[in-house]
Motif scaffolding. Structure first.
Motif, short mmCIF file in Angstrom:
data_model
loop_
_atom_site.label_atom_id
_atom_site.label_comp_id
_atom_site.label_asym_id
_atom_site.label_seq_id
_atom_site.Cartn_x
_atom_site.Cartn_y
_atom_site.Cartn_z
N GLN A 1 -62.46 -42.10 -1.21
CA GLN A 1 -63.15 -43.35 -0.92
C GLN A 1 -62.68 -44.51 -1.79
O GLN A 1 -62.56 -45.64 -1.31
CB GLN A 1 -64.65 -43.16 -1.12
CG GLN A 1 -65.49 -44.39 -0.78
CD GLN A 1 -65.45 -44.71 0.70
OE1 GLN A 1 -65.60 -43.82 1.53
NE2 GLN A 1 -65.20 -45.95 1.05
N TYR A 2 -62.37 -44.23 -3.06
CA TYR A 2 -62.10 -45.32 -3.99
C TYR A 2 -60.73 -45.28 -4.66
O TYR A 2 -60.16 -46.32 -4.95
CB TYR A 2 -63.17 -45.33 -5.11
CG TYR A 2 -64.57 -45.52 -4.61
CD1 TYR A 2 -65.03 -46.78 -4.22
CD2 TYR A 2 -65.44 -44.44 -4.50
CE1 TYR A 2 -66.32 -46.96 -3.76
CE2 TYR A 2 -66.73 -44.61 -4.04
CZ TYR A 2 -67.17 -45.86 -3.67
OH TYR A 2 -68.44 -46.03 -3.21
N LEU B 1 -71.69 -47.76 -7.37
CA LEU B 1 -70.34 -48.03 -6.88
C LEU B 1 -70.40 -48.97 -5.68
O LEU B 1 -71.42 -49.05 -4.99
CB LEU B 1 -69.65 -46.72 -6.48
CG LEU B 1 -69.32 -45.77 -7.64
CD1 LEU B 1 -68.71 -44.47 -7.10
CD2 LEU B 1 -68.36 -46.42 -8.61
N HIS C 1 -57.53 -44.99 -1.87
CA HIS C 1 -57.63 -46.11 -0.92
C HIS C 1 -57.23 -45.67 0.49
O HIS C 1 -56.55 -46.40 1.23
CB HIS C 1 -56.76 -47.28 -1.37
CG HIS C 1 -57.47 -48.61 -1.24
ND1 HIS C 1 -58.42 -49.01 -2.13
CD2 HIS C 1 -57.38 -49.59 -0.32
CE1 HIS C 1 -58.87 -50.20 -1.78
NE2 HIS C 1 -58.26 -50.56 -0.68
N HIS D 1 -69.59 -48.61 0.68
CA HIS D 1 -68.71 -48.60 1.85
C HIS D 1 -69.36 -47.85 3.01
O HIS D 1 -68.82 -47.84 4.11
CB HIS D 1 -67.38 -47.92 1.52
CG HIS D 1 -66.50 -48.75 0.65
ND1 HIS D 1 -65.64 -49.70 1.14
CD2 HIS D 1 -66.35 -48.80 -0.70
CE1 HIS D 1 -64.99 -50.28 0.14
NE2 HIS D 1 -65.40 -49.76 -0.98
N LEU E 1 -61.43 -51.57 -5.79
CA LEU E 1 -62.58 -50.78 -5.35
C LEU E 1 -63.42 -51.53 -4.34
O LEU E 1 -64.10 -50.91 -3.51
CB LEU E 1 -63.45 -50.42 -6.56
CG LEU E 1 -62.79 -49.58 -7.65
CD1 LEU E 1 -63.77 -49.32 -8.77
CD2 LEU E 1 -62.26 -48.28 -7.09
N SER F 1 -57.57 -49.93 -7.64
CA SER F 1 -57.83 -48.51 -7.38
C SER F 1 -57.03 -47.61 -8.30
O SER F 1 -57.53 -46.57 -8.76
CB SER F 1 -57.49 -48.19 -5.91
OG SER F 1 -58.25 -48.99 -5.04
N HIS G 1 -67.12 -51.37 -13.44
CA HIS G 1 -66.61 -50.21 -12.71
C HIS G 1 -65.60 -49.42 -13.54
O HIS G 1 -65.45 -48.21 -13.33
CB HIS G 1 -65.96 -50.66 -11.40
CG HIS G 1 -66.95 -51.17 -10.39
ND1 HIS G 1 -68.18 -50.59 -10.21
CD2 HIS G 1 -66.89 -52.21 -9.51
CE1 HIS G 1 -68.85 -51.24 -9.26
NE2 HIS G 1 -68.08 -52.23 -8.82
#
Length: 843
Positions: free
Chosen positions: A829-830, A765, A833, A768, A280, A513, A675
């Motif tokens: 986004q997470y 989180l 990937h 990014h 992540l 991820s 996470h």
């Protein structure tokens, strides 16, 4: 008179009706029927227990195996489902003097094979000087030409080794096969030990069995020491082919035991000739890979091009010395049985020693003289493929027809280098528990060794495998079972000195991820199961007329709610009351029991378990037991009697709700707030918001006006009846129900509380987005939460002239769209990937 001591064990043993097989070495008894000296302690203790008590103890062991999810996937099984690990409760006992000889011989054999690997991928003097036939090496599909000239990190290509042993009728141990690629069984051996020590604790301690802990610590430390750089904080990963591999449980078990991330090929990537783990927080460097897949699948760029399991570019990273791989890629070349015929001479050549552990007599058919011997003694031999390949099995000429034997000879003549003949070994027998008592079964022992600095450490035990009923072939894929292996301590020898441990801090690894993705969907499917259980449990009493909260919901209310939730088609023809009740009972029973019905409880539970299975190494044993209990509950067969079925279903669902509450409690109390917990709770919160939004649409927006039956069901499904009663002494009102289930952020079942939790989780989180701006997932979570906080319930529940609740329907539709968009944004986004990830060179 002292000679009468063995009689007690023998008389106790006779209760189990065990008799050795003539012509085979029996591990437990002498031919006279007396227990062997090293078996007497176990035989006496088990005999005193009696068969009934011993069986009860074994039932505890079977429950432990089931609760821990110990499985073995059988390749080609049409059911495609993992099977419980087949273990027998009676261990194989090995005396200390005998084990000392085995230990020395296995360590020598590992040293020899390691030296051979060095030569075959280096100077190749063994082939050039004709100590090994070139065809036995270069025709071997497991000889990886891309590995030629590679020097593995640490200089030792064979870090982990296993050998399959069998005992002949004269009591000697023989090597049947070498496992040098990715030896399996080490985790199952430890699991067998945990089970046997649990069901026979007193016997285990009295027999002074050597522990396995030191070997596993040694292996873990050796993996950490392999790191080519960052030796103060190395990052080790365990590379698995995935959950469909037959030994996936072992992969997850070892990863959890050692504290290493369990990864698949898609979790890794190669950048600038270095291996990175997708997490992540970006790409994190990997120092050591403990691989559990065959050589050819490791890198689709340089090895097997159709592999979807490996890591593209891995060979280049190995070539540059940026990552260490255990075992070195290409080590599978030594697994051919054809090499066994040459090992005695190679041992003298490379080590200057006689081979301590003899191999079963082997003839490689690629040479004229051995091939001629094979033809002359065909009935006494077993013919095997020289190179392992899926679908090829040993052949027994003595059991063939004349035509089949002639066909075999023709195939050998056409390609002699592809065949190996071996002497048929009359395997020893061990006692195996059955419902009728103890019976003898043929057995083999797999022994493991791991590199420990300058030598090899041998596990004091191993994986004992026993053949199935009426079979002499010991293979797990063919229905074999397993046993723990007890190596007894030698009290006359001092215990080996304990090496001082070196403190090594394992590299801190952010959440991969793929793991986050599985946690996210585990949370979503868990909430789907929970919502489905609560819905069906609330509707079932209405079919029987059971009263709750003043009066029962009518059949019409149930039909309307199920139609609004899209379980029933719109504008369905009206049926007589009896037929309507029958159809509803069939629908609700299908939602409970039919695992093939998409959206049903069984289907969602299957998906929930699939996500959990991919996280086996990260879930506590208690959490896994809860999941096992859920699966067992919903696998029950419904009663045939209709009068009993409804009561049984409600009782079942009551129990499932309690079990789901236990799962939620374990998550809240046992998971660290990292996470991993965040993505699990993100999935739960997002799914609960979607489920409640659908309920509000079906129970208020699409419900007929001037009825409160739907409101009653909504409160019951959302477990908010008591809260509503304590807050509101009036009759049911749509605006008050909507406020409680949509806006009230103190209600654990409300949409507002889910959206508030989603916003908090998203804010925590890894960032990014551009500095100074909210990310897209933050904007979506804030947008949905703001819409609910600004909603005024009174106008939303006020119907227009046509009796519709348009603004409320629009609000719920908008919330649902935002929640789906949030799920997609999180995935992009997470979880998948897809976004450009930054490299993290150190932690």
């Amino acid at each position: 008179m002292n000679k009468s001591k063995p009689v007690a064990p023998r008389s106790k043993w006779e209760e189990f009706r065990y008799r050795p097989v003539p012509g085979h070495w029996d591990e437990a008894l002498h031919p006279s029927g007396f227990p062997r000296r090293h078996w007497r302690g176990l035989a006496t203790a088990v005999g005193r227990m009696g068969f009934a008590q011993f069986t009860r103890s074994w039932h505890v062991g079977q429950q432990l195996i089931q609760a821990n999810g110990v499985t073995y996937n059988v390749g080609g099984d049409p059911a495609g489902k993992e099977r419980p690990w087949p273990m027998d409760p009676i261990p194989l006992v090995v005396p200390p003097a005998e084990w000392t000889a085995i230990e020395r011989a296995v360590a020598q054999r590992a040293t020899l094979l390691n030296a051979m690997l060095h030569d075959l991928y280096g100077a190749q003097r063994l082939v050039k000087d004709r100590h090994l036939p070139a065809a036995l090496v270069f025709a071997n599909p497991h000889f990886q030409r891309s590995c030629y000239g590679l020097s593995p990190v640490g200089g030792v290509p064979l870090q982990t080794y296993a050998v399959d042993l069998a005992r002949s009728p004269d009591g000697r141990w023989w090597a049947l096969g070498d496992r040098t690629q990715a030896p399996s069984g080490i985790g199952y051996a430890l699991e067998n030990r945990l089970v046997s020590a649990r069901i026979l604790p007193g016997v285990f301690n009295q027999c002074h069995v050597r522990a396995l802990t030191r070997f596993f610590d040694t292996k873990r430390n050796s993996l950490l020491a392999l790191a080519p750089s960052r030796r103060d904080s190395p990052r080790v990963v365990l590379l698995t082919p995935g959950p469909h591999n037959e030994t996936y449980f072992e992969h997850s078990f070892l990863a959890g035991h050692w504290g290493f991330p369990l990864v698949e090929g898609a979790d890794l990537t190669v950048r600038d000739s270095r291996v990175f783990l997708k997490t992540l927080s970006g790409l994190e460097p990997v120092d050591v890979i403990l691989r559990r897949m065959d050589d050819a699948f490791c890198d689709p760029l340089e090895l097997r091009g159709d592999s979807l399991l490996g890591v593209p570019g891995l060979m280049q990273a190995v070539r540059n010395g940026a990552v260490a791989v255990d075992n070195a890629i290409g080590s599978g070349v030594l697994e051919t049985p054809g090499l066994m015929a040459f090992l005695p001479g190679l041992c003298r050549l490379l080590l200057g020693e006689e081979l301590l552990l003899p191999s079963v007599a082997t003839w490689w058919c690629g040479q004229p003289e051995p091939r001629r011997y094979v033809y002359e003694h065909l009935d006494q031999l077993v013919i095997k493929p020289a190179f392992r390949k899926y679908g090829l099995h040993p052949e027994f000429p003595a059991q063939m027809s004349k035509a089949a034997r002639e066909n075999l000879i023709q195939r050998i003549e056409a390609q002699p280098e592809l065949f190996v003949a071996q002497e048929m070994v009359a395997l020893s027998t061990v006692p195996v528990r059955t419902e009728k008592g103890l019976v003898p079964r043929h057995a083999g022992l797999r022994v493991f060794a791991a590199r420990d600095g300058q030598s090899y450490a041998v596990m004091p035990g191993g994986l004992t495998r026993v053949a199935g009923e009426s079979s002499s072939v010991v293979a797990m894929q063919l229905g074999a079972g397993s046993k723990d292996t007890w190596v007894l301590e030698d009290h006359e020898e001092p215990a080996p000195a304990v090496r001082p441990s070196i403190l090594v801090r394992a590299g801190r690894t952010s959440l991969p991820s793929r793991v986050a993705d599985n946690l996210f969907w585990l949370g979503r499917y868990a909430e789907r199961v929970d919502s489905g259980v609560r819905l069906v449990r609330s509707l079932l009493p209405a079919l029987s007329g059971e009263e709750d909260f003043g009066r029962a919901a009518s059949m019409e209310t149930v039909v309307q709610l199920l139609t609004g939730l899209r379980f029933l088609p719109e504008n369905a023809p009206e049926l007589p009351l009896g037929q309507q009740r029958w159809h509803l009972q069939k629908l609700l029973s299908g939602l409970i029991y039919d695992s093939a019905r998409m959206g049903g409880l069984g289907w969602n539970l299957k998906q929930m378990r699939r996500s959990a299975w991919n996280l086996k190494e990260r879930l506590s044993s208690d959490t896994w037991r809860v999941l096992q209990q859920l699966e067992a509950d919903l696998a029950r067969t419904p009663p045939v009697n209709p009068d009993q079925r409804l009561t049984a279903q409600i009782t079942l669902l009551d129990g499932v709700v309690v079990t789901l509450a236990a799962f939620s409690g374990l998550v809240m109390e046992n998971m660290t707030r990292g996470h991993g917990f965040r993505f699990l709770d993100l999935g739960r919160r997002l799914e609960r918001a979607l489920q409640i939004t659908d309920l509000l649409r079906a129970g208020i927006v699409e419900a007929p006006p001037e009825t409160d039956g739907h409101l009653q069901l909504l409160l019951h499904v959302a477990d908010s009846t008591i809260t509503y009663r304590t807050r509101n002494l009036t009759m049911l009102r749509a605006d008050l129900v909507l406020d409680l289930l949509l806006c009230d952020e103190t209600n654990p079942r409300s949409v507002g509380m889910q959206l508030s939790a989603l916003r908090d989780h998203v804010d925590e989180l890894p960032e990014h987005a551009e500095i100074g701006r909210h990310s897209i997932e933050q904007r979506l979570a804030l947008k949905a939460l703001t819409a609910v906080r600004l909603a005024e319930v009174a106008p939303l529940t006020r119907r227009d002239a046509e009796g519709n609740l348009g603004p409320l329907g629009d609000l719920l539709a908008s919330l649902k769209t935002d929640l789906f968009d949030l799920s997609q944004a999180l995935t992009a986004q997470y979880l998948s990937h897809l976004q450009t990830a930054r490299l993290r060179s150190s932690d």
